[in-house]
Design a protein around this motif. Structure first.
Motif, PDB file in Angstrom:
ATOM      1  N   GLU A  60       0.713  -1.428   0.026  1.00 29.16           N
ATOM      2  CA  GLU A  60       0.319   0.206   0.314  1.00 29.16           C
ATOM      3  C   GLU A  60       0.850   0.850  -0.004  1.00 29.16           C
ATOM      4  O   GLU A  60       0.506   2.980  -0.137  1.00 29.16           O
ATOM      5  CB  GLU A  60      -0.888   0.356   0.923  1.00 29.16           C
ATOM      6  N   SER A  62       3.405   4.038  -0.800  1.00 29.60           N
ATOM      7  CA  SER A  62       3.121   5.061  -2.794  1.00 29.60           C
ATOM      8  C   SER A  62       4.755   4.886  -3.199  1.00 29.60           C
ATOM      9  O   SER A  62       5.752   3.981  -2.492  1.00 29.60           O
ATOM     10  CB  SER A  62       3.372   6.630  -2.043  1.00 29.60           C
ATOM     11  N   ASP A 128       2.400  11.230 -10.650  1.00 30.85           N
ATOM     12  CA  ASP A 128       1.602  11.261 -10.356  1.00 30.85           C
ATOM     13  C   ASP A 128       2.134   9.772  -9.358  1.00 30.85           C
ATOM     14  O   ASP A 128       1.681   9.637  -8.069  1.00 30.85           O
ATOM     15  CB  ASP A 128       0.204  10.539 -10.437  1.00 30.85           C
ATOM     16  N   ILE A 129       3.305   8.842 -10.253  1.00 28.36           N
ATOM     17  CA  ILE A 129       3.557   8.305  -9.158  1.00 28.36           C
ATOM     18  C   ILE A 129       5.310   7.912  -9.234  1.00 28.36           C
ATOM     19  O   ILE A 129       6.007   6.586  -8.992  1.00 28.36           O
ATOM     20  CB  ILE A 129       3.121   7.003 -10.608  1.00 28.36           C
ATOM     21  N   ARG A 167      -0.277  -1.533  -5.213  1.00 28.06           N
ATOM     22  CA  ARG A 167      -1.647  -0.907  -5.436  1.00 28.06           C
ATOM     23  C   ARG A 167      -1.384   0.164  -6.135  1.00 28.06           C
ATOM     24  O   ARG A 167      -2.140   0.307  -7.307  1.00 28.06           O
ATOM     25  CB  ARG A 167      -2.147  -0.883  -4.526  1.00 28.06           C
ATOM     26  N   ALA A 168      -0.824   1.428  -6.622  1.00 28.64           N
ATOM     27  CA  ALA A 168      -0.585   2.288  -6.688  1.00 28.64           C
ATOM     28  C   ALA A 168      -0.541   2.391  -7.733  1.00 28.64           C
ATOM     29  O   ALA A 168      -0.500   3.602  -9.213  1.00 28.64           O
ATOM     30  CB  ALA A 168       0.181   3.104  -5.919  1.00 28.64           C
ATOM     31  N   ASN A 171      -2.930   0.463 -12.635  1.00 27.93           N
ATOM     32  CA  ASN A 171      -3.943   1.789 -13.584  1.00 27.93           C
ATOM     33  C   ASN A 171      -2.341   1.940 -14.559  1.00 27.93           C
ATOM     34  O   ASN A 171      -2.770   2.048 -15.243  1.00 27.93           O
ATOM     35  CB  ASN A 171      -4.251   2.555 -13.111  1.00 27.93           C
TER      36      ASN A 171
END
Length: 430
Positions: A60, A62, A128-129, A167-168, A171
């Protein structure tokens, strides 16, 4: 579409990836919960998840990491062969990535992003990632992902959606391939294409891998051109010299030689300067700069500056080394376990050993002389000035010291060589 193999491994092989993504998500959740799942990820993803779980990565967390400073990024760009082939990578991948709503990412051997280029919208989303210049994308920092897993497995890989451990990143989809220096097979970095999960295509990995191979070919071509250029400069100089001399590039690759057998590569110290230099494989040399390399003249006086003491350090099994001490200072040569066994046998038997005696010392089989001679030949490439032959021994006048581990049982603990196992039992001289 998705496919589940007979072994229950989920593979994404076409456009209908939704079902595969759901199955992978279930497999991942089962793995994190320590439960059995009727389906499993591909073997390479499964192996990566195992590594990441052992490393303690939080699924979980970042993907953010501390970015390298701009000066450090520039230093790394200029220190890697990938910088020479960026025009090819941009032409081969960046434009395609842009059209496919993806971005091209190039990293060094630590998984640090050095370059990225492609679709402007995806570049913005990548922020963002933390998929940006200077970020860390090794598995130990960001879990299972194409860049980090290609680094860990030393093989091309595509990672899609829930195959990512964090998880981030679910996508996203990415495909990466390692790039090696064709001169020595050393890994120099990773080439990757990344984008939103909706941009997944099974052919992306083949494209990335093909461009990585083209980059390796370009590195090889540039090296050959540079060697030819250095040879053209050095050949007239070598013709006028007497004795032994070589022209090598800045990495030690041979361009020309006179008065001695050719070698593929001359081991050079990391900080080489012009003047009188002791090189373990050649002895005392005079080194002068050439455009793109060095002129190395070997001194005819083999005793001048030669090592007078050899310290065989066996105190740490993972840091085996021999230190050569001479008038010009100390040089260190790391040793493989086999070469450490050989030097230990010669240190124990200062009077010297024949090939058959060394074969008995190492293998308990006096007939394995071919192997012994081959290993001695490799050792002498780096230790020619302290090793003699007929019989094999440390040279006359070389003082030899063996640094043992604290406990005798820790002497080359994985070795089965009789000369070593006997010493552990106290049956051989120290």
């Amino acid at each position: 579409m998705s496919r589940t193999s007979s072994a229950g491994a989920v593979r994404v092989i076409g456009q209908e990836a939704d079902r595969a993504t759901r199955l992978l998500h279930r497999a991942r959740e089962a793995r994190l919960a320590g439960e059995r799942s009727p389906v499993a990820p591909r073997a390479e993803i499964d192996a990566s998840w195992e590594r990441v779980v052992r490393s303690g990565i939080d699924p979980e967390q970042s993907p953010e990491s501390e970015l390298l400073e701009a000066e450090e990024i520039e230093h790394r760009r200029h220190s890697t062969a990938l910088g020479e082939v960026m025009p090819l990578l941009r032409a081969g991948l960046a434009s395609i990535a842009d059209a496919a709503q993806q971005i091209m990412v190039v990293t060094d051997v630590e998984g640090r992003v050095l370059w990225r280029q492609g679709n402007s919208g995806v570049l913005h989303r990548a922020h963002d990632i933390c998929l940006e210049e200077g970020a860390a994308w090794a598995e130990g920092a960001t879990g299972t992902n194409a860049i980090g897993t290609a680094l860990a497995a030393r093989a091309p890989i595509q990672v899609h959606s829930a195959e990512h451990f964090i998880r981030a990143l679910h996508n996203w989809t990415c495909a990466a391939a390692p790039v090696r220096d064709p001169r020595d097979g050393r890994l120099v970095g990773i080439v990757d294409i990344s984008g939103p999960a909706s941009t997944f295509h099974p052919a992306t990995l083949a494209l990335v891998d093909s461009v990585a191979r083209l980059a390796e070919g370009e590195i090889r071509t540039r090296h050959l051109v540079a060697i030819e250029r250095l040879r053209a400069v050095a050949a007239p100089i070598l013709c006028r010299l007497g004795g032994r001399a070589l022209a090598v590039d800045t990495h030690g690759w041979l361009a020309a030689v006179t008065g001695m057998p050719p070698v593929d590569r001359l081991p050079l110290p990391k900080s080489l300067v012009a003047g009188r230099v002791w090189l373990p494989s050649l002895g005392m040399c005079r080194v002068e700069p050439l455009p793109g390399g060095w002129l190395v003249q070997v001194s005819d006086s083999t005793a001048e500056g030669a090592p007078r003491r050899a310290v065989l350090d066996l105190s740490r099994p993972r840091a085996l080394a021999v230190h050569l001490v001479g008038p010009l200072g100390t040089s260190t040569q790391r040793l493989s376990p086999r070469h450490a066994e050989l030097l230990y046998a010669l240190a124990v038997h200062r009077e010297g050993r024949t090939a058959s005696e060394l074969a008995r010392d190492l293998f308990g089989d006096a007939t394995r002389t071919v192997t012994v001679r081959a290993e001695i030949s490799r050792l002498r490439r780096h230790l020619a000035e302290v090793l003699a032959h007929r019989p094999y021994r440390f040279g006359d006048g070389v003082e030899v010291e063996v640094v043992h581990p604290e406990h005798p049982a820790d002497l080359l603990p994985h070795s089965k060589a009789p000369v070593v196992t006997g010493a552990r039992r106290g049956a051989a001289p120290a």
